[in-house]
Design a protein around this motif. Structure first.
Motif, PDB file in Angstrom:
ATOM      1  N   TYR A  61     -77.152  -2.314  33.324  1.00 18.88           N
ATOM      2  CA  TYR A  61     -77.843  -2.184  32.037  1.00 18.88           C
ATOM      3  C   TYR A  61     -77.924  -0.727  31.620  1.00 18.88           C
ATOM      4  CZ  TYR A  61     -81.938  -0.124  34.211  1.00 18.88           C
ATOM      5  OH  TYR A  61     -82.763   0.739  34.881  1.00 18.88           O
ATOM      6  N   VAL A  62     -77.659   0.206  32.555  1.00 19.77           N
ATOM      7  CA  VAL A  62     -77.833   1.639  32.304  1.00 19.77           C
ATOM      8  C   VAL A  62     -76.744   2.142  31.354  1.00 19.77           C
ATOM      9  CG1 VAL A  62     -77.905   3.929  33.352  1.00 19.77           C
ATOM     10  CG2 VAL A  62     -78.889   1.970  34.561  1.00 19.77           C
ATOM     11  N   PRO A  63     -77.116   2.783  30.245  1.00 23.22           N
ATOM     12  CA  PRO A  63     -76.118   3.367  29.342  1.00 23.22           C
ATOM     13  C   PRO A  63     -75.731   4.772  29.799  1.00 23.22           C
ATOM     14  CG  PRO A  63     -78.281   3.608  28.376  1.00 23.22           C
ATOM     15  CD  PRO A  63     -78.482   2.858  29.673  1.00 23.22           C
ATOM     16  N   LYS A  64     -74.631   5.276  29.281  1.00 16.55           N
ATOM     17  CA  LYS A  64     -74.171   6.613  29.653  1.00 16.55           C
ATOM     18  C   LYS A  64     -75.139   7.695  29.195  1.00 16.55           C
ATOM     19  CE  LYS A  64     -69.279   5.411  29.830  1.00 16.55           C
ATOM     20  NZ  LYS A  64     -67.926   5.626  29.251  1.00 16.55           N
ATOM     21  N   SER A  65     -76.019   7.361  28.274  1.00 11.73           N
ATOM     22  CA  SER A  65     -76.971   8.350  27.762  1.00 11.73           C
ATOM     23  C   SER A  65     -78.032   8.732  28.796  1.00 11.73           C
ATOM     24  CB  SER A  65     -77.660   7.820  26.499  1.00 11.73           C
ATOM     25  OG  SER A  65     -78.358   6.623  26.772  1.00 11.73           O
ATOM     26  N   TYR A  66     -78.134   7.990  29.885  1.00 11.53           N
ATOM     27  CA  TYR A  66     -79.062   8.362  30.956  1.00 11.53           C
ATOM     28  C   TYR A  66     -78.414   9.473  31.775  1.00 11.53           C
ATOM     29  CZ  TYR A  66     -82.527   4.659  30.335  1.00 11.53           C
ATOM     30  OH  TYR A  66     -83.526   3.867  29.845  1.00 11.53           O
ATOM     31  N   ASP A  67     -78.668  10.705  31.369  1.00 11.93           N
ATOM     32  CA  ASP A  67     -78.035  11.854  32.005  1.00 11.93           C
ATOM     33  C   ASP A  67     -78.442  12.031  33.458  1.00 11.93           C
ATOM     34  OD1 ASP A  67     -76.786  12.491  29.601  1.00 11.93           O
ATOM     35  OD2 ASP A  67     -78.424  13.802  28.958  1.00 11.93           O
ATOM     36  N   ASP A  68     -79.570  11.445  33.836  1.00 11.48           N
ATOM     37  CA  ASP A  68     -80.015  11.582  35.219  1.00 11.48           C
ATOM     38  C   ASP A  68     -79.423  10.520  36.130  1.00 11.48           C
ATOM     39  OD1 ASP A  68     -81.495   9.618  33.893  1.00 11.48           O
ATOM     40  OD2 ASP A  68     -83.297   9.952  35.118  1.00 11.48           O
ATOM     41  N   LEU A  69     -79.145   9.337  35.606  1.00 13.06           N
ATOM     42  CA  LEU A  69     -78.713   8.220  36.438  1.00 13.06           C
ATOM     43  C   LEU A  69     -77.212   7.930  36.370  1.00 13.06           C
ATOM     44  CD1 LEU A  69     -81.588   5.633  35.786  1.00 13.06           C
ATOM     45  CD2 LEU A  69     -81.425   7.372  37.581  1.00 13.06           C
ATOM     46  N   TYR A  70     -76.642   8.029  35.183  1.00 10.82           N
ATOM     47  CA  TYR A  70     -75.248   7.589  35.048  1.00 10.82           C
ATOM     48  C   TYR A  70     -74.263   8.437  35.851  1.00 10.82           C
ATOM     49  CZ  TYR A  70     -71.563   4.764  33.089  1.00 10.82           C
ATOM     50  OH  TYR A  70     -70.531   3.875  32.959  1.00 10.82           O
ATOM     51  N   PRO A  71     -74.471   9.746  36.001  1.00 10.49           N
ATOM     52  CA  PRO A  71     -73.537  10.506  36.829  1.00 10.49           C
ATOM     53  C   PRO A  71     -73.406   9.948  38.246  1.00 10.49           C
ATOM     54  CG  PRO A  71     -74.826  12.008  35.509  1.00 10.49           C
ATOM     55  CD  PRO A  71     -75.436  10.645  35.315  1.00 10.49           C
ATOM     56  N   GLY A  72     -74.487   9.444  38.814  1.00  7.18           N
ATOM     57  CA  GLY A  72     -74.404   8.855  40.139  1.00  7.18           C
ATOM     58  C   GLY A  72     -73.563   7.593  40.141  1.00  7.18           C
ATOM     59  N   ILE A  73     -73.721   6.780  39.119  1.00  7.60           N
ATOM     60  CA  ILE A  73     -72.915   5.571  38.999  1.00  7.60           C
ATOM     61  C   ILE A  73     -71.438   5.938  38.874  1.00  7.60           C
ATOM     62  CG2 ILE A  73     -72.429   3.597  37.495  1.00  7.60           C
ATOM     63  CD1 ILE A  73     -75.446   3.522  36.863  1.00  7.60           C
ATOM     64  N   GLN A  74     -71.150   6.953  38.055  1.00  9.40           N
ATOM     65  CA  GLN A  74     -69.770   7.400  37.905  1.00  9.40           C
ATOM     66  C   GLN A  74     -69.225   7.940  39.222  1.00  9.40           C
ATOM     67  OE1 GLN A  74     -67.912   7.153  34.870  1.00  9.40           O
ATOM     68  NE2 GLN A  74     -66.336   7.426  36.448  1.00  9.40           N
ATOM     69  N   THR A  75     -70.062   8.643  39.968  1.00 12.64           N
ATOM     70  CA  THR A  75     -69.638   9.157  41.269  1.00 12.64           C
ATOM     71  C   THR A  75     -69.275   8.034  42.217  1.00 12.64           C
ATOM     72  OG1 THR A  75     -70.939  11.184  41.075  1.00 12.64           O
ATOM     73  CG2 THR A  75     -70.424  10.453  43.303  1.00 12.64           C
ATOM     74  N   PHE A  76     -70.061   6.956  42.210  1.00 11.51           N
ATOM     75  CA  PHE A  76     -69.738   5.792  43.033  1.00 11.51           C
ATOM     76  C   PHE A  76     -68.349   5.280  42.681  1.00 11.51           C
ATOM     77  CE2 PHE A  76     -69.326   1.284  43.761  1.00 11.51           C
ATOM     78  CZ  PHE A  76     -69.973   1.030  44.952  1.00 11.51           C
ATOM     79  N   MET A  77     -68.082   5.096  41.399  1.00 10.04           N
ATOM     80  CA  MET A  77     -66.800   4.536  40.963  1.00 10.04           C
ATOM     81  C   MET A  77     -65.643   5.467  41.317  1.00 10.04           C
ATOM     82  SD  MET A  77     -67.738   2.652  37.352  1.00 10.04           S
ATOM     83  CE  MET A  77     -68.326   4.128  36.506  1.00 10.04           C
ATOM     84  N   ASP A  78     -65.824   6.766  41.101  1.00  7.00           N
ATOM     85  CA  ASP A  78     -64.759   7.723  41.411  1.00  7.00           C
ATOM     86  C   ASP A  78     -64.480   7.779  42.903  1.00  7.00           C
ATOM     87  OD1 ASP A  78     -64.661   8.304  38.714  1.00  7.00           O
ATOM     88  OD2 ASP A  78     -65.814  10.175  38.884  1.00  7.00           O
ATOM     89  N   THR A  79     -65.547   7.779  43.703  1.00  6.54           N
ATOM     90  CA  THR A  79     -65.391   7.827  45.156  1.00  6.54           C
ATOM     91  C   THR A  79     -64.705   6.575  45.674  1.00  6.54           C
ATOM     92  OG1 THR A  79     -67.386   9.183  45.350  1.00  6.54           O
ATOM     93  CG2 THR A  79     -66.624   8.075  47.348  1.00  6.54           C
ATOM     94  N   LEU A  80     -65.075   5.429  45.123  1.00  6.19           N
ATOM     95  CA  LEU A  80     -64.466   4.178  45.554  1.00  6.19           C
ATOM     96  C   LEU A  80     -62.966   4.188  45.279  1.00  6.19           C
ATOM     97  CD1 LEU A  80     -64.832   1.354  46.712  1.00  6.19           C
ATOM     98  CD2 LEU A  80     -65.355   0.536  44.402  1.00  6.19           C
ATOM     99  N   ALA A  81     -62.586   4.645  44.110  1.00  7.48           N
ATOM    100  CA  ALA A  81     -61.158   4.698  43.764  1.00  7.48           C
ATOM    101  C   ALA A  81     -60.407   5.638  44.695  1.00  7.48           C
ATOM    102  CB  ALA A  81     -60.993   5.128  42.310  1.00  7.48           C
ATOM    103  N   THR A  82     -61.002   6.774  44.997  1.00  8.02           N
ATOM    104  CA  THR A  82     -60.338   7.776  45.831  1.00  8.02           C
ATOM    105  C   THR A  82     -60.218   7.324  47.274  1.00  8.02           C
ATOM    106  OG1 THR A  82     -61.117   9.582  44.424  1.00  8.02           O
ATOM    107  CG2 THR A  82     -60.429  10.159  46.662  1.00  8.02           C
ATOM    108  N   THR A  83     -61.342   6.876  47.853  1.00  5.85           N
ATOM    109  CA  THR A  83     -61.338   6.530  49.277  1.00  5.85           C
ATOM    110  C   THR A  83     -60.575   5.243  49.565  1.00  5.85           C
ATOM    111  OG1 THR A  83     -63.496   5.454  49.012  1.00  5.85           O
ATOM    112  CG2 THR A  83     -63.492   7.736  49.760  1.00  5.85           C
ATOM    113  N   SER A  84     -60.401   4.398  48.557  1.00  5.33           N
ATOM    114  CA  SER A  84     -59.610   3.171  48.752  1.00  5.33           C
ATOM    115  C   SER A  84     -58.134   3.403  48.441  1.00  5.33           C
ATOM    116  CB  SER A  84     -60.151   2.045  47.872  1.00  5.33           C
ATOM    117  OG  SER A  84     -59.900   2.309  46.496  1.00  5.33           O
TER     118      SER A  84
END
Length: 362
Positions: A61-84
């Protein structure tokens, strides 16, 4: 969080908090999609099990406008793509575009999404073990709260042992900074000041805390809070700093009481059977993405709060008050019954005691 003087702050309260108590298989996947107003076409890949390579359906439900939370979500996705090695990439539906806050858990259990990012307050009524991190004054300071939820720590293992019985696995999470009580009419300096106030909350444990202080908890989505404060429908709210700034509440709240009235986490979850069906190297990639969410996502969130959000709240004219000594002891004593209510939800005193001890020892 260290370094705060007598000033103010807030939180990202999702929607109508009480996480759905939907048992897996209660309704069919297509029936759920139809009831939620979602199309089945284009989601044929959702809920894959086994060695699926990419993309996996992720939702929040979190939008990209949550500058405090969304970067962590993006980090999860980027890390998953890289490590897999690119075998697991995320097809993200954020801001509730696939599943709203109240739909995320049932959508995950029914295979509409493979991974969800959700606030613990939405689902701790369904998964009471998550309430351990939401208890008032559950840790002496934010640093300890942060250490407690380390994916390589014993509390994380205990949480997943409890969640496994309900078919869910926690991959990692960000512990949000502590929740304060924000008011428009008068500052809250002692428990008696809450008596009779209508306080917006974002979860069951928060509601119990407000009731223990003599207030009336009001469950509502964060998008409704500004208007509710403006109209006098509520007298204040309990939230972390992110909600105050993201909803411009510093324009209307006048006081913030800085004490550990509650906390919650923003976590990545998947189904335990889906996780188990992945080959070992992809399970390892999911675990590493969870660690990155916890480690790097939390670091960004804290930096945004200390370096940006707090300043915006203070510039908005909010007065932060910080009880100490006898005042703080009175608040601690007043909320003690919340622990007993949470233990009742857990149903196993041994598990509840162990969870609290692991937080205190972190």
């Amino acid at each position: 969080m260290g370094g705060y003087a007598r000033r103010s702050v807030s939180s990202p309260g999702p929607g109508d908090l009480r996480g759905p108590q939907l048992a897996r298989g209660a309704i069919g996947r297509r029936a759920f999609l139809a009831a939620a107003g979602l199309g089945v076409a284009g989601l044929a890949g959702c809920g894959r099990s086994g060695g699926a390579t990419a993309p996996i359906t992720t939702a929040t439900y979190v939008p990209k406008s949550y500058d405090d939370l969304y970067p962590g979500i993006q980090t999860f996705m980027d890390t998953l793509a890289t490590t897999s090695g690119g075998r697991l990439t995320c097809d993200m539906y954020d801001a509730g575009t696939l599943l709203g806050a109240e739909q995320l858990l049932p959508g995950l259990l029914l295979g509409v999404a493979d991974v969800m990012f959700q606030t613990s307050s939405y689902v701790s009524s369904s998964f009471p073990i998550l309430g351990a991190m939401e208890l008032p004054f559950g840790a002496e300071d934010y640093a300890r709260q942060r250490r407690a939820i380390n994916p390589d720590g014993p509390l994380f293992t205990l949480v997943n042992e409890q969640l496994a019985a309900q078919g869910v696995r926690l991959l990692g999470g960000m512990p949000c900074t502590f929740e304060y009580i924000w008011t428009i009419g008068r500052p809250v300096l002692r428990p008696e000041d809450v008596r009779g106030l209508r306080i917006r909350v974002a979860g069951e444990i928060e509601g119990e805390t407000v009731k223990a202080l003599g207030g009336a908890p009001v469950f509502m989505g964060s998008s409704e809070v500004f208007e509710a404060l403006e109209r006098g429908t509520i007298d204040g709210l309990m939230s972390y700093l992110g909600t105050v700034v993201s909803r411009d509440l510093q324009e209307i709240v006048r006081y913030g009481t800085r004490a550990h009235f509650g906390a919650y986490t923003v976590d990545a979850y998947c189904r335990s059977d889906w996780y188990a069906a992945q080959p070992p190297e992809l399970r390892a990639a999911l675990d590493e993405a969870g660690r990155a969410l916890y480690r790097d996502g939390t670091e960004v969130m804290v930096g945004v709060h200390e370096g940006d959000y707090l300043a915006q709240v203070l510039e908005g004219g909010v007065e932060l008050v910080e009880p100490d000594g006898a005042e703080l002891a009175a608040f601690r004593a007043a909320v003690e019954p919340v622990y007993g209510r949470w233990e009742h939800l857990i149903g196993d005193p041994g598990v509840a005691d162990r969870a609290v001890a692991l937080i205190n020892e972190a």
